[in-house]
Design an enzyme around this catalytic site. Structure first.
Site, short mmCIF file in Angstrom:
data_model
loop_
_atom_site.label_atom_id
_atom_site.label_comp_id
_atom_site.label_asym_id
_atom_site.label_seq_id
_atom_site.Cartn_x
_atom_site.Cartn_y
_atom_site.Cartn_z
N GLU A 298 0.88 -1.17 -0.12
CA GLU A 298 0.03 -0.09 0.12
C GLU A 298 0.73 1.36 0.11
O GLU A 298 0.88 1.97 1.02
CB GLU A 298 -0.83 0.07 1.19
N TYR A 341 9.86 17.80 9.13
CA TYR A 341 10.49 16.67 9.12
C TYR A 341 12.06 16.86 8.74
O TYR A 341 12.93 16.13 8.30
CB TYR A 341 10.06 15.53 8.08
N CYS A 374 5.74 33.64 10.14
CA CYS A 374 6.69 34.01 11.19
C CYS A 374 7.02 33.12 11.97
O CYS A 374 6.82 32.94 13.18
CB CYS A 374 5.87 35.23 12.02
C1 LIG Z 1 1.07 6.39 5.48
C2 LIG Z 1 0.82 4.85 5.32
C3 LIG Z 1 1.00 4.17 4.13
C4 LIG Z 1 1.82 4.96 2.89
O1 LIG Z 1 3.06 5.37 3.25
P1 LIG Z 1 4.07 5.95 2.03
O2 LIG Z 1 5.27 6.25 2.74
O3 LIG Z 1 3.36 7.28 1.60
O4 LIG Z 1 3.92 4.89 1.14
C5 LIG Z 1 0.33 2.93 4.02
N1 LIG Z 1 -0.12 2.46 5.00
C6 LIG Z 1 -0.14 2.97 6.16
C7 LIG Z 1 -1.13 2.21 7.20
C8 LIG Z 1 0.14 4.19 6.29
O5 LIG Z 1 -0.14 4.78 7.31
#
Ligand SMILES: *Cc1c(COP(=O)(O)O)cnc(C)c1O
Length: 458
Positions: A298, A341, A374
Site C-alpha cells: 500500500e 521533518y 513568522c
Molecule cells: C502512510 C501509510 C502508508 C503509505 O506510506 P507511504 O510512505 O506514503 O508509502 C501505507 N500504509 C499505512 C498504514 C500508512 O499509515
C-alpha cells in the site's frame, strides 16, 4: 541541464516510464504559463505521471494486491486516476473513506486502517459497511475490535501487527517499532484467532513507516519475513488445547499486506528506488505464502510524489553577511515537510523576472529560500545553488506531490493554495485557491447557527 534541454525531456515524459521524474524534467515554459494564469503559490499535479507510477507498481508486483494510501494526496482527480489504473484505496480516516467512495472506489476496493479511531469515524465506517459489506477494516488493537462489535460490525477484518522492525526517513514517520501501531508481534497470532471468532478475518497487515530506500532493504525484508511466518502459523490448526474449539481452526487468510513506505529520491542526485529489486526481495522474504494467500502492498508517496511541483514566486531578495535570503510566497503552510521533518525538496529557478536574463545565463548562487510565515523553521531550503534569483522569478519546488497539499494549513491566516491537475497535457483547476473569506467560514456559520436558534436554547 539548460531550460531548452529540460523542455525537450518534459515533452518526452511518458516514454519508457522512467522510475523518477526530477524537478529539472518539468517543462519550464509550461510551468511559467500555469503560474501566470493561476497565480502562486500553486500546486501542479500531473495525472499522467500518477498513472505511470501505478503502472510501474503493478508491473513490479504482478501477483500482489496494490493499494494506494490515499493520505499522500486525496485530491479527487488523483483518486479517480488511481482508481482507473486499478489500484485499491487504503484510507486512514472516515474522511478519506468518504472521499474514496465519492471517487468511485466500491467497498471491495476500500480498506480502512483504524489507528486509535475516534468514535465518530467508527460510527461512520460501520454505517458504510452496511451498504458496502466488502469493505475491510484493518485493526491494530483488541479494543478497536470490541468497539466495532459494539456497533454491530461483524464484517471483514484485517489484523495490524507491530512487527517490531521499523524503517523510515525520519523518526516521526517510523511506525514499525512504535507501540502505537498494531498488535505486538508475539501476541498477534492469538489476537487474530480470537478475532476470527467474531469477524471475518481476511488479512494480516504491517506498515513499517515511510522511506524504504536502497539502503534500508534489510529491515523491509525482516518485516516481510516475519509477516510470512505469521501467515504460515495461522494457516495451521492451532496447538492451543483450550475448550473453545474455534481456537483450533486455521485462519483462512486472503492476503498479507506489508505496507507502504516505498521511497522516492528527493535529492537531485539520489538514485531511484529499484522497484523490481524491492519486489523480488519482498516475494523472496514472504515466501512461501500458504495457498490462496496473496501479497499486498500500500504505497502512498511512491504513487504521487514526483507527479507534483509547488510553484512559488520570489518577492524579496535580501543579501546578508551570512547568506542571501530569497523570500517567496509559499511557506510551511503550503509545504510543511521541510519544517516538520527537515525534509529536502529540490528547488529550481524557472526565471521570468522582467528585465533579467534567462536562467541559463545566470550564475549559480547559494541562497536560503524562506517563506512568509513568522517562524524560524519556515524555510523551503537552505544553501541551495539556484540560478541567481531576482524578484519576480518563479521557483519550482520539486517532488511535492505527496504530503504537500495534504498537510497544508491556514496557520497565520493564510488561505491554502490552488492546485492544477494536468490530464493528458490539459490543465484544469482541481482545487481553487482559498480566499480570505474561506478563513472565517466556520466562524460565520457558528454565528448564524447561534442567532437562528430560539432565545431559550441559546
Ligand atoms: C502512510 C501509510 C502508508 C503509505 O506510506 P507511504 O510512505 O506514503 O508509502 C501505507 N500504509 C499505512 C498504514 C500508512 O499509515
Amino acid at each position: 541541464m539548460s531550460d531548452a534541454d529540460a523542455d525537450a525531456t518534459a515533452d518526452a515524459v511518458g516514454d519508457g516510464n522512467p522510475p523518477v521524474r526530477r524537478v529539472s524534467d518539468w517543462n519550464a515554459e509550461r510551468l511559467r504559463g500555469l503560474a501566470g494564469e493561476h497565480e502562486t503559490p500553486l500546486y501542479v499535479q500531473d495525472l499522467d505521471r500518477v498513472r505511470e507510477s501505478c503502472e510501474r507498481l503493478l508491473a513490479a508486483f504482478p501477483d500482489a494486491d496494490v493499494r494506494y494510501a490515499v493520505k499522500a494526496h486525496t485530491g479527487r482527480a488523483v483518486l479517480e486516476a488511481v482508481r482507473d489504473a486499478g489500484l485499491d484505496a487504503e484510507c486512514a480516516s472516515a474522511g478519506e473513506v468518504d472521499r474514496a467512495l465519492a471517487a468511485g472506489f466500491g467497498g471491495s476496493r476500500l480498506h480502512y486502517t483504524a489507528v486509535n479511531p475516534p468514535a465518530r469515524d467508527l460510527d461512520y465506517v460501520a454505517g458504510v459497511a452496511e451498504a458496502e459489506p466488502e469493505l475491510t477494516v484493518t485493526v491494530g488493537a483488541v479494543d478497536t475490535l470490541d468497539r466495532l462489535a459494539e456497533r454491530g460490525y461483524d464484517g471483514r477484518v484485517c489484523v495490524r501487527v507491530n512487527p517490531g522492525v521499523g524503517a523510515g526517513h525520519h523518526e516521526k514517520v517510523t511506525t514499525g517499532g512504535a507501540a502505537k501501531f498494531g498488535i505486538p508481534y508475539d501476541r498477534a497470532a492469538e489476537a487474530t484467532r480470537d478475532a476470527a471468532g467474531r469477524f471475518d478475518v481476511v488479512g494480516l497487515h504491517a506498515h513499517a513507516g515511510s522511506g524504504i530506500d536502497p539502503d534500508q532493504l534489510d529491515s523491509h525484508r525482516e518485516l516481510v519475513a516475519r509477516m510470512g511466518e505469521l501467515a504460515r502459523d495461522l494457516s495451521e490448526p492451532s496447538d492451543r488445547d483450550g475448550d473453545d474449539p474455534r481456537d483450533a481452526d486455521p485462519i483462512d487468510l486472503e492476503y498479507v499486506d506489508v505496507g507502504g513506505g516505498f521511497g522516492v529520491p528527493y535529492e537531485e542526485d539520489a538514485p531511484a528506488l529499484d522497484l523490481p529489486a524491492v519486489a523480488e526481495a519482498t516475494r523472496e522474504a514472504v515466501a512461501p505464502l500458504p495457498a490462496g494467500v496473496d501479497l499486498a502492498i500500500e504505497p502512498g508517496r511512491y504513487v504521487v510524489a514526483d507527479a507534483g511541483v509547488l510553484l512559488t514566486r520570489v518577492n524579496t531578495v535580501k543579501p546578508t553577511p551570512d547568506e542571501t535570503v530569497v523570500g517567496v510566497d509559499a511557506g510551511m503552510t503550503d509545504l510543511l515537510r521541510p519544517a516538520m521533518y527537515d525534509a529536502y525538496h529540490p528547488i529550481r529557478n524557472l526565471g521570468g523576472a522582467s528585465g533579467e536574463p534567462p536562467v541559463a545565463e545566470r550564475e549559480a548562487t547559494p541562497v536560503t529560500v524562506a517563506g512568509p510565515i513568522c517562524e524560524t523553521g519556515d524555510t523551503l531550503g537552505r544553501n541551495r545553488a539556484l540560478a541567481d534569483p531576482s524578484r519576480g522569478d518563479l521557483l519550482a519546488v520539486g517532488v511535492a506531490g505527496a504530503y504537500g497539499y495534504e498537510m497544508a494549513s491556514q496557520y497565520n491566516s493564510r488561505p491554502r493554495p490552488a492546485e492544477v491537475a494536468l490530464d493528458d497535457g490539459r490543465a484544469a483547476v482541481a482545487r481553487r485557491r482559498e480566499t480570505l473569506g474561506d478563513l472565517t467560514t466556520v466562524e460565520r456559520e457558528a454565528d448564524r447557527d447561534r442567532t437562528d436558534r430560539p432565545e431559550g436554547d441559546r
